[in-house]
Design a protein around this motif. Structure first.
Motif, short mmCIF file in Angstrom:
data_model
loop_
_atom_site.label_atom_id
_atom_site.label_comp_id
_atom_site.label_asym_id
_atom_site.label_seq_id
_atom_site.Cartn_x
_atom_site.Cartn_y
_atom_site.Cartn_z
N ILE A 77 0.85 -1.21 0.00
CA ILE A 77 0.00 0.00 0.00
C ILE A 77 0.87 1.25 0.00
O ILE A 77 0.64 2.19 -0.76
CB ILE A 77 -0.96 -0.02 1.21
N CYS A 110 -7.18 8.36 1.77
CA CYS A 110 -7.23 7.05 1.12
C CYS A 110 -6.11 6.14 1.64
O CYS A 110 -6.35 4.96 1.95
CB CYS A 110 -7.13 7.23 -0.40
N ASN A 114 -6.70 2.62 3.67
CA ASN A 114 -6.11 1.37 3.17
C ASN A 114 -5.21 0.72 4.21
O ASN A 114 -5.22 -0.51 4.39
CB ASN A 114 -5.35 1.61 1.87
#
Length: 192
Positions: A77, A110, A114
Motif C-alpha cells: 500500500i 485514502c 487502506n
C-alpha cells in the motif's frame, strides 16, 4: 499465557481487534472497530466491546473482519501510495500523529483507510479509532472549512481573538457547528 492469548475458538482470540461489517439491523456500527471479549457458545456469537463508547455487542463471525497487521500488504500500500501523501503521513506520525486538521488531502485519507484495512494500527486500537473517526469527519461537507479554522488557531499570534472569531463563525454555520460538536464530544477542547 495471558487472557488476550487464549483462543475462544479456532478463529478469533480474546483481545482480537476487529472491524464490524455487513450489519443490516444496526448499519451505523459498520466500519466501527472493536475488540473480542469472549465467545458465547450457546448463541454462536462473539462479545465485542466498542472502545469509542464502551458498549458491548454480540455479533456473528460473518460480521467481523479481524484486523491483523499484514506487513506485506501495508508495504505494498505504501509503495503504491502517492509520494506526497506517504511523505505527509510519515512526517505527521513522527511529529505525534495524524489529526483531523491534517486530513484535508484526499490521497492521505485514502492511504490511511487502506492501511487501517491492512491492520497497520491494529495494535494501537485507540489511535486507530481516533483516526477512523477523524477520517469519517473529514468527509463532512464543512470539514475543509473547519480544518482551515483549526490550522489558523495553530498559527495564531492572538489565541483569544482567534477563538472568538472562530466561535462566531461556528455559531453562525450549522455545518461547522456539527463538525466542532463532534470534535468536542471526542474530547477536543475548543473554548468558544
Amino acid at each position: 499465557m495471558g487472557e488476550a492469548d487464549v483462543a475462544v475458538d479456532a478463529k478469533l482470540p480474546v483481545g482480537q481487534v476487529v472491524l464490524i461489517r455487513g450489519l443490516v439491523s444496526a448499519p451505523e456500527l459498520n466500519g466501527s472497530a472493536g475488540r473480542v471479549l469472549s465467545y458465547e457458545e450457546e448463541k454462536g456469537r462473539y462479545a465485542i466491546i466498542l472502545p469509542k463508547d464502551g458498549s458491548k455487542k454480540l455479533l456473528k463471525l460473518d460480521n467481523l473482519q479481524p484486523l491483523v497487521a499484514d506487513a506485506e500488504k501495508a508495504r505494498a500500500i505504501m509503495e503504491a501510495a502517492p509520494t506526497e501523501a506517504l511523505g505527509k503521513m510519515c512526517s505527521l506520525m513522527q511529529d505525534g500523529g495524524i489529526g483531523f486538521a491534517d486530513l484535508d488531502d484526499a490521497d492521505l485519507r485514502c492511504l490511511c483507510r487502506n492501511l487501517i484495512g491492512a491492520g497497520y494500527w491494529a495494535k494501537s486500537l485507540d489511535l486507530m479509532i481516533d483516526l477512523m473517526a477523524d477520517l469519517d469527519l473529514a468527509e463532512h461537507p464543512s470539514a475543509p472549512e473547519a480544518m482551515e479554522l483549526i490550522r489558523s488557531l495553530e498559527t495564531s499570534d492572538n489565541l483569544d481573538a482567534s477563538l472568538t472569531q472562530i466561535g462566531n463563525a461556528v455559531k453562525a454555520d450549522k455545518g461547522l457547528a456539527e463538525v466542532f460538536d463532534q470534535l468536542k464530544a471526542r474530547g477536543h477542547d475548543f473554548d468558544f
